[in-house]
Scaffold this active site. Sequence first.
Site, PDB file in Angstrom:
ATOM      1  N   ARG A  68      20.539  23.510 -11.125  1.00 12.31           N
ATOM      2  CA  ARG A  68      21.451  23.942 -12.193  1.00 12.31           C
ATOM      3  C   ARG A  68      21.311  22.956 -13.346  1.00 12.31           C
ATOM      4  NH1 ARG A  68      27.441  24.924 -10.038  1.00 12.31           N
ATOM      5  NH2 ARG A  68      27.553  22.646 -10.182  1.00 12.31           N
ATOM      6  N   THR A 124      24.582  23.271 -18.788  1.00 16.14           N
ATOM      7  CA  THR A 124      24.972  24.696 -18.852  1.00 16.14           C
ATOM      8  C   THR A 124      25.234  25.288 -17.462  1.00 16.14           C
ATOM      9  OG1 THR A 124      22.717  25.452 -18.543  1.00 16.14           O
ATOM     10  CG2 THR A 124      23.382  24.956 -20.819  1.00 16.14           C
ATOM     11  N   ASP A 168      28.170  17.440  -3.796  1.00 13.87           N
ATOM     12  CA  ASP A 168      26.848  17.965  -4.146  1.00 13.87           C
ATOM     13  C   ASP A 168      25.980  17.969  -2.889  1.00 13.87           C
ATOM     14  OD1 ASP A 168      24.862  18.197  -6.895  1.00 13.87           O
ATOM     15  OD2 ASP A 168      23.985  17.881  -4.922  1.00 13.87           O
ATOM     16  N   ASP A 202      22.490  16.171  -3.082  1.00 11.61           N
ATOM     17  CA  ASP A 202      22.581  14.704  -3.188  1.00 11.61           C
ATOM     18  C   ASP A 202      23.051  14.094  -1.876  1.00 11.61           C
ATOM     19  OD1 ASP A 202      23.690  14.919  -6.638  1.00 11.61           O
ATOM     20  OD2 ASP A 202      21.673  14.739  -5.762  1.00 11.61           O
TER      21      ASP A 202
HETATM   22  O1  LIG Z   1      25.978  28.803  -7.449  1.00  7.41           O
HETATM   23  P1  LIG Z   1      25.502  27.777  -8.459  1.00  7.41           P
HETATM   24  O2  LIG Z   1      26.491  27.509  -9.562  1.00  7.41           O
HETATM   25  O3  LIG Z   1      24.115  28.032  -8.946  1.00  7.41           O
HETATM   26  O4  LIG Z   1      25.471  26.366  -7.663  1.00  7.41           O
HETATM   27  C1  LIG Z   1      24.896  26.298  -6.408  1.00  7.41           C
HETATM   28  C2  LIG Z   1      23.615  25.478  -6.469  1.00  7.41           C
HETATM   29  O5  LIG Z   1      23.893  24.130  -6.902  1.00  7.41           O
HETATM   30  C3  LIG Z   1      23.346  23.200  -5.984  1.00  7.41           C
HETATM   31  O6  LIG Z   1      22.017  22.894  -6.303  1.00  7.41           O
HETATM   32  P2  LIG Z   1      21.650  21.779  -7.407  1.00  7.41           P
HETATM   33  O7  LIG Z   1      21.524  22.426  -8.736  1.00  7.41           O
HETATM   34  O8  LIG Z   1      22.604  20.631  -7.261  1.00  7.41           O
HETATM   35  O9  LIG Z   1      20.203  21.348  -6.944  1.00  7.41           O
HETATM   36  P3  LIG Z   1      19.857  20.573  -5.584  1.00  7.41           P
HETATM   37  O10 LIG Z   1      20.108  21.558  -4.467  1.00  7.41           O
HETATM   38  O11 LIG Z   1      18.445  20.238  -5.764  1.00  7.41           O
HETATM   39  O12 LIG Z   1      20.808  19.416  -5.496  1.00  7.41           O
HETATM   40  C4  LIG Z   1      23.356  23.936  -4.676  1.00  7.41           C
HETATM   41  O13 LIG Z   1      22.395  23.396  -3.778  1.00  7.41           O
HETATM   42  C5  LIG Z   1      23.029  25.357  -5.073  1.00  7.41           C
HETATM   43  O14 LIG Z   1      21.648  25.561  -5.143  1.00  7.41           O
HETATM   44  O1  LIG Z   2      30.121  22.377  -5.076  1.00  5.42           O
HETATM   45  C1  LIG Z   2      28.938  22.509  -5.387  1.00  5.42           C
HETATM   46  C2  LIG Z   2      28.538  23.403  -6.404  1.00  5.42           C
HETATM   47  C3  LIG Z   2      27.210  23.504  -6.687  1.00  5.42           C
HETATM   48  N1  LIG Z   2      26.344  22.756  -6.024  1.00  5.42           N
HETATM   49  C4  LIG Z   2      26.714  21.894  -5.040  1.00  5.42           C
HETATM   50  O2  LIG Z   2      25.884  21.232  -4.425  1.00  5.42           O
HETATM   51  N2  LIG Z   2      28.022  21.780  -4.741  1.00  5.42           N
HETATM   52 MG   LIG Z   3      22.559  19.373  -5.962  1.00  7.66          MG
END
Ligand SMILES: O=P(O)(O)OC[C@H]1O[C@H](OP(=O)(O)OP(=O)(O)O)[C@H](O)[C@@H]1O
Ligand SMILES: O=c1cc[nH]c(=O)[nH]1
Ligand SMILES: [Mg+2]
Length: 211
Positions: A106, A110, A202, A205
């Site tokens: 994400r 945004t 997260d 992370d």
């Molecule tokens: O429904 P959304 O609003 O799209 O959020 C959900 C997404 O956000 C997080 O990923 P992130 O962008 O943190 O990437 P990562 O998994 O690499 O940490 C999570 O792992 C999902 O993929």
């Molecule tokens: O709560 C949240 C939302 C988006 N992505 C995450 O990893 N956690």
């Molecule tokens: Mg993430």
Amino acid sequence: MKFENLVIIDHPLIKHKLTYVRDKNTPKKEFKELVDEIAMLMAYEITKDFPIEEVEIETPVCKTKSWVVSGKKVVLVPILRAGLGMVDGILKLMPSARVGHIGIYRDPKTVKPITYYFKIPTDCEDRDFILIDPMLATGGSAIEAARILKESGVRNIKFMCLIAAPEGVEAFTKAHPDIKIYTAALDERLNEKKYIVPGLGDAGDRLFGTK
Ligand SMILES: O=P(O)(O)OC[C@H]1O[C@H](OP(=O)(O)OP(=O)(O)O)[C@H](O)[C@@H]1O
Ligand SMILES: O=c1cc[nH]c(=O)[nH]1
Ligand SMILES: [Mg+2]
């Protein structure tokens, strides 16, 4: 709020393990192990409708009829990075499943999904796909991932997550009414940073110790 194509998998072991996944004091090693275990427990439920067919085998005692899972091998598609934390647990139940990968994060400002990687098996028409991501927050990432899978010819998709926000369920259902969502929990809402409340923080992370 009732969501038609949302399945909340209610099992004491899943509820128990999710408590420790959510707890901010749970260290990375245990966090990853628990995410894996919950994914495996959920996979048991999600595969309940798998087709089976009769076969003839011979036990050390006699010939007999028995069953095997039929049809083409299922394809697991984790959304990188956090989806990776769920794949091994599911593979324990179906070791011959194929694995595709979709890299999406994400945009920090945004929260729109940015796709940076995509690879799935070529012959995907009549395979069952399970799209995997621990979090369904705004729905942006999962919606985009499902769109790309459909664009590549995939027809049978299920989405599997650990925690879903009502906003994400609503948005995903609108965009993909044909895709069933399986979750271990439906949480309250998103906060101003579009994180799930109460959520687990997260996922990526915490899985990979990057914050
Ligand atoms: O429904 P959304 O609003 O799209 O959020 C959900 C997404 O956000 C997080 O990923 P992130 O962008 O943190 O990437 P990562 O998994 O690499 O940490 C999570 O792992 C999902 O993929
Ligand atoms: O709560 C949240 C939302 C988006 N992505 C995450 O990893 N956690
Ligand atoms: Mg993430």
